[in-house]
Design a protein around this motif. Structure first.
Motif, mmCIF file in Angstrom:
data_model
loop_
_atom_site.group_PDB
_atom_site.id
_atom_site.type_symbol
_atom_site.label_atom_id
_atom_site.label_comp_id
_atom_site.label_asym_id
_atom_site.label_seq_id
_atom_site.Cartn_x
_atom_site.Cartn_y
_atom_site.Cartn_z
ATOM 1 N N THR A 107 -8.408 0.180 -0.573
ATOM 2 C CA THR A 107 -7.322 -0.495 -1.228
ATOM 3 C C THR A 107 -6.670 -1.736 -0.170
ATOM 4 O OG1 THR A 107 -6.424 1.287 -2.208
ATOM 5 C CG2 THR A 107 -4.968 -0.259 -1.690
ATOM 6 N N ARG A 108 -6.770 -1.268 1.139
ATOM 7 C CA ARG A 108 -6.163 -2.141 2.232
ATOM 8 C C ARG A 108 -7.184 -3.200 2.596
ATOM 9 N NH1 ARG A 108 -6.062 1.541 5.908
ATOM 10 N NH2 ARG A 108 -7.899 0.816 7.370
ATOM 11 N N ALA A 118 0.755 -1.281 -0.049
ATOM 12 C CA ALA A 118 -0.054 -0.108 -0.040
ATOM 13 C C ALA A 118 0.726 1.203 -0.192
ATOM 14 C CB ALA A 118 -1.019 -0.144 1.163
ATOM 15 N N SER A 119 2.270 0.998 0.452
ATOM 16 C CA SER A 119 3.190 2.404 0.470
ATOM 17 C C SER A 119 3.546 2.804 -0.922
ATOM 18 C CB SER A 119 3.965 2.228 1.729
ATOM 19 O OG SER A 119 4.722 1.032 1.259
ATOM 20 N N SER A 141 -7.348 4.769 0.791
ATOM 21 C CA SER A 141 -6.402 3.898 1.410
ATOM 22 C C SER A 141 -7.217 2.812 2.112
ATOM 23 C CB SER A 141 -5.710 4.596 2.309
ATOM 24 O OG SER A 141 -6.206 5.139 3.200
ATOM 25 N N SER A 142 -8.454 2.752 2.682
ATOM 26 C CA SER A 142 -8.964 2.014 3.303
ATOM 27 C C SER A 142 -9.753 0.847 2.353
ATOM 28 C CB SER A 142 -10.262 2.260 4.248
ATOM 29 O OG SER A 142 -11.135 1.659 4.943
ATOM 30 N N SER A 172 0.669 2.197 -5.897
ATOM 31 C CA SER A 172 -0.124 1.014 -5.555
ATOM 32 C C SER A 172 -1.495 0.998 -5.983
ATOM 33 C CB SER A 172 -0.235 0.900 -3.915
ATOM 34 O OG SER A 172 -0.499 2.074 -3.487
ATOM 35 N N MET A 173 -1.916 2.318 -6.364
ATOM 36 C CA MET A 173 -3.548 2.386 -6.590
ATOM 37 C C MET A 173 -3.627 1.691 -8.011
ATOM 38 S SD MET A 173 -5.075 3.669 -4.360
ATOM 39 C CE MET A 173 -6.523 4.077 -4.940
ATOM 40 N N ARG A 192 -0.009 -5.382 4.387
ATOM 41 C CA ARG A 192 -0.259 -4.005 5.520
ATOM 42 C C ARG A 192 0.927 -3.422 5.704
ATOM 43 N NH1 ARG A 192 -4.394 -5.714 9.499
ATOM 44 N NH2 ARG A 192 -5.684 -5.341 7.645
ATOM 45 N N SER A 251 -5.147 -4.692 -6.236
ATOM 46 C CA SER A 251 -5.934 -4.417 -4.859
ATOM 47 C C SER A 251 -6.674 -5.833 -4.390
ATOM 48 C CB SER A 251 -6.558 -3.385 -4.764
ATOM 49 O OG SER A 251 -7.765 -3.248 -5.507
ATOM 50 N N PHE A 267 -9.808 9.575 3.884
ATOM 51 C CA PHE A 267 -8.917 8.250 4.097
ATOM 52 C C PHE A 267 -9.856 6.865 3.548
ATOM 53 C CE2 PHE A 267 -7.636 10.698 7.690
ATOM 54 C CZ PHE A 267 -6.561 10.474 7.571
#
Length: 182
Positions: A148-149, A26-27, A145-146, A31-32, A68, A36, A142
């Motif tokens: 994607t995670r 994700a970092s 990112s949520s 990553s987008m 993660r 995913s 947020f």
């Protein structure tokens, strides 16, 4: 001919196993655009999420744990949220003093000094103009990112548990009870 020599050379050389691709973190800056969601060996991009809402089509906890990264807190956003929470509490106390009109469930203080009531009214109108939109803006910051995670399934289920169920309970139980008691 040519194909026979290539086949003979390939047969003589031992086959090396192909390296497994590393999971997208994700970092990573890209990553987008990286995968995913994972289903078997097929990697899916966010715009190709399957239409089926079954958990088997989404990342397992092991895949999510492997990708993660440590959570980075934004102190300035935490401070803004604390300030906004204090404004919300102050806003509701002002409503209890009759500033929000007759639509408020519980009014405990009406008929105070005119300057006090006027000040509370101006303060309430000003804070009401921005505190909830700013909360929504911070929350929306947020969401990518949520998503994607967690992936679509866990993201949707988390929102259902934290937003839909409490909102439904408030609409069907708490609000009618307050109206009946008031």
């Amino acid at each position: 001919g040519y194909g026979r020599k290539a086949n003979d050379a390939a047969a003589a050389a031992p086959a090396a196993p192909a390296p497994a691709p590393a999971p997208a973190l994700a970092s990573d800056p890209g990553s987008m655009n990286d995968a995913s969601h994972e289903r078997g060996n097929e990697l899916l991009l966010p715009d190709t999420v399957p239409d089926v809402d079954e958990p088997a089509h989404f990342p397992t906890n092991a895949v999510i744990a492997a990708t993660r990264t440590p959570v980075t807190r934004f102190a300035f956003l935490d401070n803004v949220k604390v300030f906004l929470t204090a404004l919300v509490v102050t806003h509701h106390v002002n409503c209890a003093f009759g500033v929000c009109g007759d639509s408020w469930y519980l009014v405990v203080g009406r008929g105070g000094p005119e300057t006090f009531t006027r000040f509370l009214g101006i303060f309430t109108v000003l804070d009401q103009s921005f505190f909830m939109p700013l909360f929504f803006f911070i929350s929306a910051y947020f969401v990518p990112s949520s998503y994607t995670r967690k992936g679509w399934y866990k993201f949707r289920e988390g929102r259902k548990m934290r937003i839909l169920i409490p909102a439904t309970f408030s609409l069907l139980v708490i609000s009618p009870a307050c109206i009946a008691l008031g």
